[in-house]
Design a protein around this motif. Structure first.
Motif, short mmCIF file in Angstrom:
data_model
loop_
_atom_site.label_atom_id
_atom_site.label_comp_id
_atom_site.label_asym_id
_atom_site.label_seq_id
_atom_site.Cartn_x
_atom_site.Cartn_y
_atom_site.Cartn_z
N LEU A 61 0.82 -1.22 0.00
CA LEU A 61 0.00 0.00 0.00
C LEU A 61 0.85 1.26 0.00
O LEU A 61 0.32 2.38 -0.06
N ARG A 62 2.17 1.09 0.12
CA ARG A 62 3.10 2.21 0.17
C ARG A 62 2.72 3.20 1.27
O ARG A 62 2.52 4.39 1.03
N CYS A 63 2.59 2.63 2.47
CA CYS A 63 2.23 3.47 3.61
C CYS A 63 2.97 2.99 4.85
O CYS A 63 3.64 1.96 4.84
N ASP A 64 2.81 3.72 5.90
CA ASP A 64 3.42 3.40 7.18
C ASP A 64 2.69 2.20 7.81
O ASP A 64 1.48 2.08 7.67
N PRO A 65 3.41 1.31 8.52
CA PRO A 65 2.74 0.19 9.18
C PRO A 65 1.61 0.60 10.13
O PRO A 65 0.62 -0.12 10.26
N SER A 66 1.72 1.77 10.75
CA SER A 66 0.64 2.21 11.64
C SER A 66 -0.65 2.46 10.86
O SER A 66 -1.75 2.26 11.38
N THR A 67 -0.52 2.87 9.62
CA THR A 67 -1.70 3.05 8.77
C THR A 67 -2.35 1.71 8.48
O THR A 67 -3.58 1.59 8.47
N VAL A 68 -1.55 0.68 8.26
CA VAL A 68 -2.09 -0.66 8.02
C VAL A 68 -2.82 -1.15 9.27
O VAL A 68 -3.87 -1.79 9.16
N THR A 69 -2.30 -0.83 10.43
CA THR A 69 -2.99 -1.21 11.67
C THR A 69 -4.38 -0.58 11.71
O THR A 69 -5.38 -1.25 12.01
N PHE A 70 -4.47 0.70 11.36
CA PHE A 70 -5.76 1.39 11.32
C PHE A 70 -6.69 0.72 10.30
O PHE A 70 -7.86 0.45 10.59
N LEU A 71 -6.18 0.46 9.10
CA LEU A 71 -7.00 -0.17 8.05
C LEU A 71 -7.44 -1.57 8.48
O LEU A 71 -8.60 -1.95 8.28
#
Length: 143
Positions: A61-71
């Motif tokens: 997703l080309r994002c920070d791991p914390s963003t994946v946690t939110f998603l």
């Protein structure tokens, strides 16, 4: 026309296609209760592949791991995914599609592949576009 302006115009078309793709699947996203970011996360979860780790999802997703946690939190609330220990490292979590997540993803893919600009191209045109985009992504700037 110089190369820079052609490149700019191509990038504008890619951006416009992304917007038109969103428009083509907007009703399905609304029915599923997902945002563009959540739809993208579902898209990245291939039901025929091994479940990705949270870190692998961040890279996709080309994002920070914390963003994946939110998603992942939101997708879990919607009952589309579960988090499970990775087989190779129980401290690492993988995202697995649930049955309803598989159905939601199928609906998104079906809408995207039938109601978006690329769907209007012939098979030969799609193959040509695929080859060109693959070549562009394989170059230094696409890595």
């Amino acid at each position: 026309m110089d190369d820079e302006s052609l490149t700019y115009r191509l990038l504008r078309l890619v951006h416009a296609m992304d917007g038109a793709t969103d428009d083509g699947i907007r009703d399905v996203m609304a029915e599923l209760g997902v945002t563009h970011a959540l739809a993208d996360a579902l898209w990245q979860l291939d039901p025929d592949a091994s479940p990705p780790t949270m870190r692998e999802m961040a890279a996709r997703l080309r994002c920070d791991p914390s963003t994946v946690t939110f998603l992942a939190d939101r997708l879990e609330q919607l009952s589309f995914v579960t988090r499970a220990p990775a087989p190779h490292d129980r401290r690492t979590k993988v995202l697995e599609l649930s049955d309803s997540g598989r159905d939601a993803r199928r609906r998104l893919v079906e809408a995207a592949t039938t109601r978006t600009p690329i769907a209007g191209l012939t098979r030969d045109e799609q193959l040509t576009l695929h080859d060109l985009l693959s070549k562009a992504m394989a170059g230094p700037a696409g890595r």
